[in-house]
Design a protein around this motif. Structure first.
Motif, PDB file in Angstrom:
ATOM      1  N   ALA A 161     -12.938   6.164  -2.729  1.00  0.00           N
ATOM      2  CA  ALA A 161     -12.374   5.701  -4.000  1.00  0.00           C
ATOM      3  C   ALA A 161     -11.106   6.473  -4.331  1.00  0.00           C
ATOM      4  CB  ALA A 161     -13.405   5.842  -5.113  1.00  0.00           C
ATOM      5  N   ALA A 162     -11.131   7.782  -4.130  1.00  0.00           N
ATOM      6  CA  ALA A 162      -9.949   8.603  -4.420  1.00  0.00           C
ATOM      7  C   ALA A 162      -8.786   8.225  -3.511  1.00  0.00           C
ATOM      8  CB  ALA A 162     -10.287  10.084  -4.275  1.00  0.00           C
ATOM      9  N   LEU A 163      -9.074   7.972  -2.235  1.00  0.00           N
ATOM     10  CA  LEU A 163      -8.010   7.581  -1.311  1.00  0.00           C
ATOM     11  C   LEU A 163      -7.409   6.232  -1.684  1.00  0.00           C
ATOM     12  CD1 LEU A 163      -9.529   8.737   2.082  1.00  0.00           C
ATOM     13  CD2 LEU A 163      -7.530   9.701   0.923  1.00  0.00           C
ATOM     14  N   LEU A 164      -8.240   5.298  -2.091  1.00  0.00           N
ATOM     15  CA  LEU A 164      -7.721   3.989  -2.511  1.00  0.00           C
ATOM     16  C   LEU A 164      -6.861   4.117  -3.765  1.00  0.00           C
ATOM     17  CD1 LEU A 164     -10.855   1.803  -1.776  1.00  0.00           C
ATOM     18  CD2 LEU A 164      -8.639   1.687  -0.622  1.00  0.00           C
ATOM     19  N   LEU A 165      -7.285   4.952  -4.710  1.00  0.00           N
ATOM     20  CA  LEU A 165      -6.472   5.171  -5.912  1.00  0.00           C
ATOM     21  C   LEU A 165      -5.170   5.893  -5.564  1.00  0.00           C
ATOM     22  CD1 LEU A 165      -9.223   6.105  -8.503  1.00  0.00           C
ATOM     23  CD2 LEU A 165      -7.812   4.046  -8.484  1.00  0.00           C
ATOM     24  N   ALA A 166      -5.238   6.837  -4.622  1.00  0.00           N
ATOM     25  CA  ALA A 166      -4.024   7.530  -4.184  1.00  0.00           C
ATOM     26  C   ALA A 166      -3.065   6.548  -3.517  1.00  0.00           C
ATOM     27  CB  ALA A 166      -4.375   8.669  -3.232  1.00  0.00           C
ATOM     28  N   ASP A 167      -3.597   5.597  -2.755  1.00  0.00           N
ATOM     29  CA  ASP A 167      -2.768   4.576  -2.120  1.00  0.00           C
ATOM     30  C   ASP A 167      -2.087   3.706  -3.176  1.00  0.00           C
ATOM     31  OD1 ASP A 167      -1.773   3.118   0.201  1.00  0.00           O
ATOM     32  OD2 ASP A 167      -3.175   1.535  -0.392  1.00  0.00           O
TER      33      ASP A 167
END
Length: 108
Positions: A55-61
């Motif tokens: 989830a954090a990686l998708l938000l960072a993307d």
């Protein structure tokens, strides 16, 4: 420092934040919780750590994409402002030239 109980993926967590920032924190938690739940639905059972990481990686993307778009918009804005300044300068010069011609005609 305020203590707030948040809920992510149905589990409560106690976190601290600056006084007065509670409402903002809760908005961020809602955003993150939606992302976590979407990842959970898409990828099935993951450990909590992997679920939060994805989830954090998708938000960072999304943040990366937003920053890239914003940089492009800022560059376009700078170009348009430069164009506007150039056009205004040409308009002032044209008006100045027209005013001089009018003065010459009036003097004749």
């Amino acid at each position: 420092m305020a203590q707030v109980t948040i809920e992510v993926n149905g589990r409560p967590y106690q976190v601290g934040c600056e006084d007065g920032q509670e409402a903002h924190l809760l908005e961020l938690v809602r955003l993150f919780d939606r992302q976590v739940r979407a990842v959970s639905q898409d990828m099935g059972q993951l450990t909590e750590t992997r679920l939060f990481l994805m989830a954090a990686l998708l938000l960072a993307d999304e943040l990366w994409d937003s920053r890239s778009r914003m940089s492009g918009v800022q560059a376009e804005l700078a170009r348009l402002q430069s164009d506007r300044a150039r056009i205004e300068s040409r308009a002032v010069a044209a008006l100045d030239g027209a005013a001089k011609k009018i003065e010459q005609l009036a003097a004749e």
